[in-house]
Design a protein around this motif. Structure first.
Motif, PDB file in Angstrom:
ATOM      1  N   SER A 119       0.830  -1.201   0.000  1.00 41.06           N
ATOM      2  CA  SER A 119       0.000   0.000   0.000  1.00 41.06           C
ATOM      3  C   SER A 119       0.869   1.257   0.000  1.00 41.06           C
ATOM      4  N   SER A 149       2.609   1.593  -3.333  1.00 43.98           N
ATOM      5  CA  SER A 149       1.645   2.007  -4.349  1.00 43.98           C
ATOM      6  C   SER A 149       1.411   3.510  -4.290  1.00 43.98           C
ATOM      7  N   SER A 165      -5.624   4.939   1.164  1.00 44.22           N
ATOM      8  CA  SER A 165      -4.539   4.899   0.177  1.00 44.22           C
ATOM      9  C   SER A 165      -4.959   5.605  -1.114  1.00 44.22           C
ATOM     10  N   TRP A 217      -0.381  -1.173  -8.066  1.00 43.39           N
ATOM     11  CA  TRP A 217      -1.798  -0.914  -7.849  1.00 43.39           C
ATOM     12  C   TRP A 217      -2.684  -2.086  -8.267  1.00 43.39           C
ATOM     13  N   TYR A 273      -2.594  -4.229  -5.307  1.00 49.51           N
ATOM     14  CA  TYR A 273      -3.424  -3.649  -4.251  1.00 49.51           C
ATOM     15  C   TYR A 273      -4.905  -3.856  -4.563  1.00 49.51           C
TER      16      TYR A 273
END
Length: 219
Positions: free
Chosen positions: A12, A15, A68, A173, A176
């Protein structure tokens, strides 16, 4: 398969950092504009998309209450506002650019009103779809010059560092998005990673003429 929570927190953070780096990538161009006090023949589309895209994702992050997504895109909006302000100040075509900026403001207001007066689940889905489309368009924009790269057999108009940044950013990403089970985050980044791979392939297959010249001189 369960993944250690500390690893996920790390993904996270990475990212977010990679996203901020990507949003900050026009900084060098903006510095050149400030030094020359002119936008020269630069197109404003990069700066406009660099503001619109994070604005949409910021709204989506708020709807999802995902810190995030909120943080990285809030930072992207700040960068986008600064870059576009500089471009506008030194632009020779302020009238057309002003009309575009007003249209963006109206669009954002419409989206916010839509979110306020629409069921949250429906709003999240629709804003997510819009976010997907904007991200894919942003990642694909360098590929508009594919024909020119192939015709000239040179990738000098493609930015290697930007392509690498996009590849790293989309990889992080998509991971994520997979972890939080969010296809709106996952899918555009899968496509973005694929498009970044195409850009890097073009760069390696058709190296820029300056690189070829340097290689020859070094022999």
């Amino acid at each position: 398969m369960e993944i250690d929570e500390s690893i996920l927190r790390g993904i996270s953070v990475l990212s977010v950092l990679s996203g901020i780096a990507l949003f900050a990538s026009p900084y060098k161009t903006v510095q050149q504009i400030l030094q020359k006090k002119s936008t020269e023949n630069r197109n404003c589309s990069t700066f406009i998309s660099g503001l619109v895209c994070p604005t949409i994702w910021l709204i989506y992050g708020v709807l999802r209450t995902d810190l995030s997504i909120i943080f990285v895109n809030f930072t992207g909006v700040v960068f986008g506002l600064y870059f576009l302000s500089v471009f506008y100040y030194f632009s020779n075509n302020k009238g057309e650019l002003k009309a575009t900026i007003i249209a963006i403001c109206v669009l954002v207001c419409i989206i916010i009103l839509y979110v306020i007066y629409t069921d949250s689940v429906e709003a999240t889905t629709n804003i997510g779809l819009v976010g997907c489309a904007s991200s894919i368009a942003l990642f694909a924009s360098p590929l508009i010059v594919i024909k020119k790269v192939v015709d000239q057999q040179s990738s000098s108009i493609l930015d290697f560092r930007l392509s690498i940044m996009i590849a790293i950013n989309t990889f992080l990403w998509l991971f994520y998005g997979w972890y939080i089970h969010d296809n709106f985050v996952l899918i555009p980044n899968v496509i973005g990673l694929f498009l970044a791979f195409i850009q890097l392939t073009l760069i390696f297959v058709f190296p820029s003429k300056s690189e070829q010249k340097t290689d020859i001189e070094s022999i």
